[in-house]
Design a protein around this motif. Structure first.
Motif, PDB file in Angstrom:
ATOM      1  N   GLU A   1       0.784   4.139  -2.715  1.00  0.00           N
ATOM      2  CA  GLU A   1       0.503   5.504  -2.282  1.00  0.00           C
ATOM      3  C   GLU A   1       1.537   6.483  -2.838  1.00  0.00           C
ATOM      4  O   GLU A   1       1.189   7.594  -3.295  1.00  0.00           O
ATOM      5  CB  GLU A   1       0.494   5.549  -0.742  1.00  0.00           C
ATOM      6  CG  GLU A   1       0.277   6.945  -0.154  1.00  0.00           C
ATOM      7  CD  GLU A   1      -1.148   7.452  -0.359  1.00  0.00           C
ATOM      8  OE1 GLU A   1      -1.371   8.649  -0.204  1.00  0.00           O
ATOM      9  OE2 GLU A   1      -2.052   6.645  -0.674  1.00  0.00           O
TER      10      GLU A   1
ATOM     11  N   TYR B   1       0.832  -1.206   0.000  1.00  0.00           N
ATOM     12  CA  TYR B   1       0.000   0.000   0.000  1.00  0.00           C
ATOM     13  C   TYR B   1       0.866   1.255   0.000  1.00  0.00           C
ATOM     14  O   TYR B   1       0.566   2.241  -0.696  1.00  0.00           O
ATOM     15  CB  TYR B   1      -0.922  -0.010   1.215  1.00  0.00           C
ATOM     16  CG  TYR B   1      -1.591   1.323   1.439  1.00  0.00           C
ATOM     17  CD1 TYR B   1      -2.576   1.787   0.562  1.00  0.00           C
ATOM     18  CD2 TYR B   1      -1.208   2.146   2.513  1.00  0.00           C
ATOM     19  CE1 TYR B   1      -3.169   3.023   0.747  1.00  0.00           C
ATOM     20  CE2 TYR B   1      -1.802   3.379   2.696  1.00  0.00           C
ATOM     21  CZ  TYR B   1      -2.787   3.811   1.825  1.00  0.00           C
ATOM     22  OH  TYR B   1      -3.366   5.055   2.004  1.00  0.00           O
TER      23      TYR B   1
ATOM     24  N   PHE C   1       0.902   6.955  -6.473  1.00  0.00           N
ATOM     25  CA  PHE C   1      -0.295   7.776  -6.665  1.00  0.00           C
ATOM     26  C   PHE C   1       0.054   9.250  -6.499  1.00  0.00           C
ATOM     27  O   PHE C   1      -0.425  10.125  -7.250  1.00  0.00           O
ATOM     28  CB  PHE C   1      -1.387   7.364  -5.678  1.00  0.00           C
ATOM     29  CG  PHE C   1      -2.564   8.275  -5.684  1.00  0.00           C
ATOM     30  CD1 PHE C   1      -3.484   8.247  -6.714  1.00  0.00           C
ATOM     31  CD2 PHE C   1      -2.768   9.222  -4.650  1.00  0.00           C
ATOM     32  CE1 PHE C   1      -4.578   9.093  -6.726  1.00  0.00           C
ATOM     33  CE2 PHE C   1      -3.864  10.053  -4.669  1.00  0.00           C
ATOM     34  CZ  PHE C   1      -4.766  10.000  -5.699  1.00  0.00           C
TER      35      PHE C   1
ATOM     36  N   THR D   1      -7.571  -1.187   0.752  1.00  0.00           N
ATOM     37  CA  THR D   1      -8.574  -2.161   1.214  1.00  0.00           C
ATOM     38  C   THR D   1      -7.926  -3.507   1.513  1.00  0.00           C
ATOM     39  O   THR D   1      -8.242  -4.172   2.517  1.00  0.00           O
ATOM     40  CB  THR D   1      -9.680  -2.323   0.171  1.00  0.00           C
ATOM     41  OG1 THR D   1     -10.283  -1.044  -0.069  1.00  0.00           O
ATOM     42  CG2 THR D   1     -10.730  -3.311   0.619  1.00  0.00           C
TER      43      THR D   1
ATOM     44  N   ALA E   1      -3.607   5.235 -10.870  1.00  0.00           N
ATOM     45  CA  ALA E   1      -4.906   5.864 -10.618  1.00  0.00           C
ATOM     46  C   ALA E   1      -5.330   5.685  -9.149  1.00  0.00           C
ATOM     47  O   ALA E   1      -4.809   4.852  -8.415  1.00  0.00           O
ATOM     48  CB  ALA E   1      -5.958   5.233 -11.539  1.00  0.00           C
ATOM     49  N   ARG E   2      -6.309   6.542  -8.761  1.00  0.00           N
ATOM     50  CA  ARG E   2      -6.836   6.448  -7.384  1.00  0.00           C
ATOM     51  C   ARG E   2      -7.439   5.072  -7.098  1.00  0.00           C
ATOM     52  O   ARG E   2      -7.355   4.558  -5.981  1.00  0.00           O
ATOM     53  CB  ARG E   2      -7.889   7.544  -7.202  1.00  0.00           C
ATOM     54  CG  ARG E   2      -8.510   7.563  -5.797  1.00  0.00           C
ATOM     55  CD  ARG E   2      -9.586   8.624  -5.725  1.00  0.00           C
ATOM     56  NE  ARG E   2      -9.011   9.962  -5.936  1.00  0.00           N
ATOM     57  CZ  ARG E   2      -8.478  10.697  -4.959  1.00  0.00           C
ATOM     58  NH1 ARG E   2      -8.429  10.221  -3.714  1.00  0.00           N
ATOM     59  NH2 ARG E   2      -7.997  11.898  -5.223  1.00  0.00           N
ATOM     60  N   GLN E   3      -8.027   4.464  -8.112  1.00  0.00           N
ATOM     61  CA  GLN E   3      -8.642   3.140  -7.943  1.00  0.00           C
ATOM     62  C   GLN E   3      -7.622   2.138  -7.456  1.00  0.00           C
ATOM     63  O   GLN E   3      -7.888   1.345  -6.546  1.00  0.00           O
ATOM     64  CB  GLN E   3      -9.260   2.677  -9.272  1.00  0.00           C
ATOM     65  CG  GLN E   3      -9.878   1.288  -9.227  1.00  0.00           C
ATOM     66  CD  GLN E   3     -11.109   1.238  -8.350  1.00  0.00           C
ATOM     67  OE1 GLN E   3     -11.774   2.280  -8.152  1.00  0.00           O
ATOM     68  NE2 GLN E   3     -11.419   0.082  -7.804  1.00  0.00           N
ATOM     69  N   LYS E   4      -6.456   2.141  -8.026  1.00  0.00           N
ATOM     70  CA  LYS E   4      -5.405   1.211  -7.629  1.00  0.00           C
ATOM     71  C   LYS E   4      -4.985   1.463  -6.185  1.00  0.00           C
ATOM     72  O   LYS E   4      -4.740   0.535  -5.407  1.00  0.00           O
ATOM     73  CB  LYS E   4      -4.204   1.337  -8.565  1.00  0.00           C
ATOM     74  CG  LYS E   4      -4.463   0.860  -9.993  1.00  0.00           C
ATOM     75  CD  LYS E   4      -4.703  -0.646  -9.985  1.00  0.00           C
ATOM     76  CE  LYS E   4      -4.884  -1.157 -11.411  1.00  0.00           C
ATOM     77  NZ  LYS E   4      -5.118  -2.614 -11.449  1.00  0.00           N
ATOM     78  N   ARG E   5      -4.897   2.765  -5.816  1.00  0.00           N
ATOM     79  CA  ARG E   5      -4.511   3.060  -4.438  1.00  0.00           C
ATOM     80  C   ARG E   5      -5.577   2.588  -3.453  1.00  0.00           C
ATOM     81  O   ARG E   5      -5.281   1.994  -2.408  1.00  0.00           O
ATOM     82  CB  ARG E   5      -4.293   4.558  -4.283  1.00  0.00           C
ATOM     83  CG  ARG E   5      -3.685   4.925  -2.922  1.00  0.00           C
ATOM     84  CD  ARG E   5      -3.919   6.363  -2.576  1.00  0.00           C
ATOM     85  NE  ARG E   5      -5.357   6.618  -2.372  1.00  0.00           N
ATOM     86  CZ  ARG E   5      -5.818   7.762  -1.873  1.00  0.00           C
ATOM     87  NH1 ARG E   5      -5.005   8.758  -1.571  1.00  0.00           N
ATOM     88  NH2 ARG E   5      -7.108   7.948  -1.733  1.00  0.00           N
ATOM     89  N   ASP E   6      -6.846   2.796  -3.798  1.00  0.00           N
ATOM     90  CA  ASP E   6      -7.936   2.353  -2.897  1.00  0.00           C
ATOM     91  C   ASP E   6      -7.960   0.829  -2.756  1.00  0.00           C
ATOM     92  O   ASP E   6      -8.229   0.289  -1.674  1.00  0.00           O
ATOM     93  CB  ASP E   6      -9.274   2.851  -3.427  1.00  0.00           C
ATOM     94  CG  ASP E   6      -9.390   4.373  -3.338  1.00  0.00           C
ATOM     95  OD1 ASP E   6      -8.576   4.981  -2.603  1.00  0.00           O
ATOM     96  OD2 ASP E   6     -10.290   4.947  -4.003  1.00  0.00           O
ATOM     97  N   GLU E   7      -7.721   0.136  -3.857  1.00  0.00           N
ATOM     98  CA  GLU E   7      -7.685  -1.328  -3.791  1.00  0.00           C
ATOM     99  C   GLU E   7      -6.555  -1.798  -2.872  1.00  0.00           C
ATOM    100  O   GLU E   7      -6.731  -2.735  -2.063  1.00  0.00           O
ATOM    101  CB  GLU E   7      -7.505  -1.902  -5.196  1.00  0.00           C
ATOM    102  CG  GLU E   7      -8.731  -1.735  -6.074  1.00  0.00           C
ATOM    103  CD  GLU E   7      -8.482  -2.239  -7.494  1.00  0.00           C
ATOM    104  OE1 GLU E   7      -7.332  -2.671  -7.764  1.00  0.00           O
ATOM    105  OE2 GLU E   7      -9.427  -2.223  -8.297  1.00  0.00           O
TER     106      GLU E   7
END
Length: 324
Positions: A133, A129, A136, A151, A142-148
């Motif tokens: 981060e 992560y 990012f 999580t 992308a933000r999607q990859k960071r959120d995944e």
């Protein structure tokens, strides 16, 4: 002639003397004999266990001491119940031991390994992560990859916490309440075994007293119901005399009074003390009084205890009491 008159006078005087003596005897109070008999304390030995008499160790007339085995009863049903109770006790004790010992060492080790595995996964996801981060922030991903990645890191943390809890639970063992419940079940099972064992012990009947066997009512192989006396004992050291006294004679008998009773079978006269006086049942104890009385007399039972042991005394021997 004169001699004949003298003889006649003497004969008349003798006759008058005989008649007077006869009248005296007729009106004198006559001595009466009251008859009773010897009784003794009797014990009827029965068992709470119904079953078949396995063996009888005594015969009539045998002298037995306290604790001597009198007879034994065989009960296959109780043997089966004892086996069941012992099985339940063993199972309850095993459950208690399992609760006290906790999880097996292999289970504790496996739980620890699962926790360490989850912890390693959490560390990896945390590092992943952080890298995502940074990328990012640089605008590479992308933000999607960071959120995944975030999580997955959080999920790994929750998995690690669950694995740690499972390891701690296995290491600590059973709860206090579980141990208490297991101990209670073990005590309950032990009580069931003792209950059946106590009933089985009652199938081996022993003498409660130093006594003499008076009756053997059942023999080996016969069926004995619960509570049915198989052997009867008599304690001749606890013997007494019993007499039935009519109500109009009761004034001559007081509790604590000492009287002399003759025992014809032993040809002895012994002192007895009146221990108890009680009225007998109303059936067949009423007797009409002489003319001039307007009531019926009852019969009372008088119990007399010997003042000292009497050798060769037996139950059923007659005793005699002389009264005026």
């Amino acid at each position: 002639m004169r001699a004949n008159r003298i003889i006649a006078v003497i004969a008349i005087l003798i006759l008058l003397g005989i008649l007077g003596y006869g009248l005296k005897l007729a009106f004198e109070p006559k001595e009466k004999l009251l008859q009773g008999q010897i009784e003794a304390r009797e014990y009827n030995i029965s068992s709470k266990v119904p079953g078949r008499v396995e063996q009888v160790m005594v015969r009539r007339g045998d002298k037995v001491a306290v604790g001597d085995l009198l007879y034994a009863i065989n009960s296959p049903e109780l043997d089966a119940k004892l086996m069941q109770a012992e099985g339940g006790r063993d199972a309850a004790k095993a459950m208690q031991q399992e609760a006290d010992n906790g999880a097996r060492q292999q289970q504790v080790t496996a739980a620890k390994e699962q926790w360490l595995k989850a912890k390693a996964a959490t560390d990896l996801m945390a590092t992943t992560y952080q890298r995502v981060e940074n990328l990012f922030d640089e605008g590479v991903v992308a933000r999607q990859k960071r959120d995944e990645a975030f999580t997955q890191w959080k999920a790994a943390q929750y998995t690690e916490q669950a694995a740690l809890a499972m390891y701690q639970m296995a290491d600590e063992g059973a709860r206090v309440e579980t141990k208490a419940a297991a101990a209670g079940n073990a005590r309950m099972a032990e009580g069931a075994v003792k209950e059946v064992s106590a009933i089985l012990a009652d199938s081996q009947m022993r003498s409660p007293k130093n006594a003499e066997v008076s009756e053997v009512l059942l023999q080996a192989g016969e069926l004995a119901p619960s509570g049915f006396p198989v052997v009867s004992l008599i304690d001749i050291t606890d013997a007494w005399a019993v007499m039935q006294i009519r109500e109009d004679q009761l004034a001559d008998f007081k509790q604590g009074q000492t009287v002399a009773l003759t025992i014809p079978a032993l040809k002895v006269t012994e002192d007895f003390t009146i221990a108890h006086i009680s009225v007998m049942g109303s059936f067949a104890t009423w007797r009409s009084t002489e003319s001039g009385h307007d009531f019926d007399m009852r019969t009372f039972e008088v119990e007399l205890r010997p003042n000292r042991p009497i050798a060769d005394l037996r139950v059923g021997m007659s005793v005699l009491l002389s009264v005026n």
